[in-house]
Design a protein around this motif. Structure first.
Motif, mmCIF file in Angstrom:
data_model
loop_
_atom_site.group_PDB
_atom_site.id
_atom_site.type_symbol
_atom_site.label_atom_id
_atom_site.label_comp_id
_atom_site.label_asym_id
_atom_site.label_seq_id
_atom_site.Cartn_x
_atom_site.Cartn_y
_atom_site.Cartn_z
ATOM 1 N N LYS A 1 10.531 -17.354 -51.926
ATOM 2 C CA LYS A 1 9.587 -16.949 -50.867
ATOM 3 C C LYS A 1 9.137 -18.163 -50.075
ATOM 4 O O LYS A 1 8.974 -19.255 -50.603
ATOM 5 N N SER A 2 8.926 -17.936 -48.784
ATOM 6 C CA SER A 2 8.485 -19.012 -47.893
ATOM 7 C C SER A 2 6.971 -18.959 -47.757
ATOM 8 O O SER A 2 6.377 -17.896 -47.537
ATOM 9 N N SER A 3 6.365 -20.094 -47.896
ATOM 10 C CA SER A 3 4.908 -20.192 -47.760
ATOM 11 C C SER A 3 4.508 -21.003 -46.546
ATOM 12 O O SER A 3 3.366 -21.458 -46.450
ATOM 13 N N ILE A 4 5.406 -21.195 -45.597
ATOM 14 C CA ILE A 4 5.119 -21.970 -44.384
ATOM 15 C C ILE A 4 4.670 -21.001 -43.299
ATOM 16 O O ILE A 4 5.379 -20.055 -42.957
ATOM 17 N N SER A 5 3.519 -21.228 -42.741
ATOM 18 C CA SER A 5 2.969 -20.373 -41.682
ATOM 19 C C SER A 5 3.349 -20.956 -40.331
ATOM 20 O O SER A 5 3.011 -22.112 -40.026
ATOM 21 N N LEU A 6 4.074 -20.175 -39.504
ATOM 22 C CA LEU A 6 4.487 -20.628 -38.184
ATOM 23 C C LEU A 6 3.460 -20.300 -37.100
ATOM 24 O O LEU A 6 3.663 -20.656 -35.937
ATOM 25 N N SER A 7 2.411 -19.627 -37.421
ATOM 26 C CA SER A 7 1.366 -19.270 -36.452
ATOM 27 C C SER A 7 0.016 -19.758 -36.950
ATOM 28 O O SER A 7 -0.139 -20.114 -38.119
#
Length: 205
Positions: free
Chosen positions: A127-133
């Protein structure tokens, strides 16, 4: 002489020199006699000196040599040294050092499998935990899962032959460019050349 034999029996060496020669025809040279060795270890008269081999192995003239059996000859020629220490005397199980080292722990090297008990951890790690917004939102969903959702359940038709089967088998390339798609008025090149000016050729006056 008698005096010499008496001295030998009494244990006293004869020191008279020069020695009395037994053969008058071959006198003894005093210098050669002095250079010789006249030591006597024992007090017995051993007579003529000889080697141990000549004393032990007396020649037998005219004796027939012993003949051995064929089986005895084979046994004498074969080796009876047991280097195998009562094991099988074969080399079929021998292996080179490189083969033994490379095949060591083969079951651990080639019998590998996935580690068990980490299925839930693997899903969490993917799972990705990087927020692009900037707006906080739920994480853990990829763009691919959001765009390509699984279709809803539906009942698939058994056959499409009655609906689009004929249309799929038909060709949709318009080679005629809007003209009639027939070949009844087609002529070969030879027929077209031979029938050119047919009226002038055959309507003669």
């Amino acid at each position: 002489s008698n005096s010499d034999s008496v001295l030998r029996l009494a244990g006293i060496k004869n020191l008279n020199w020069p020695r009395e020669s037994k053969a008058d025809s071959h006198p003894v040279d005093p210098k050669a006699d002095l250079r010789g060795v006249h030591w006597q270890i024992g007090y017995r008269d051993c007579g003529r000196a000889g080697t141990e081999a000549k004393l032990r192995y007396q020649p037998h003239h005219g004796a027939t040599p012993a003949m051995l059996d064929v089986q005895q000859v084979k046994e004498l020629r074969s080796s009876h040294i047991d280097l195998a220490v009562a094991e099988r005397k074969t080399c079929s199980s021998w292996k080179a050092v490189m083969t033994t080292e490379m095949s060591k722990n083969a079951s651990d090297k080639f019998g590998c499998k996935k580690p068990q008990g980490f299925q839930a951890l693997g899903a969490e790690l993917r799972k990705s935990s990087i927020s692009l917004s900037d707006s906080p939102g739920a994480t853990g969903e990829s763009e691919q899962k959001l765009r390509f959702a699984p279709p809803p359940p539906y009942e698939q038709a058994k056959s499409y032959a009655d609906t689009v089967g004929k249309d799929l088998r038909a060709s949709h390339f318009d080679v005629a460019n809007g003209a009639d798609k027939v070949a009844s008025n087609w002529q070969s090149a030879q027929q077209a050349e031979m029938s050119r000016h047919a009226y002038e050729k055959f309507q003669c006056e």
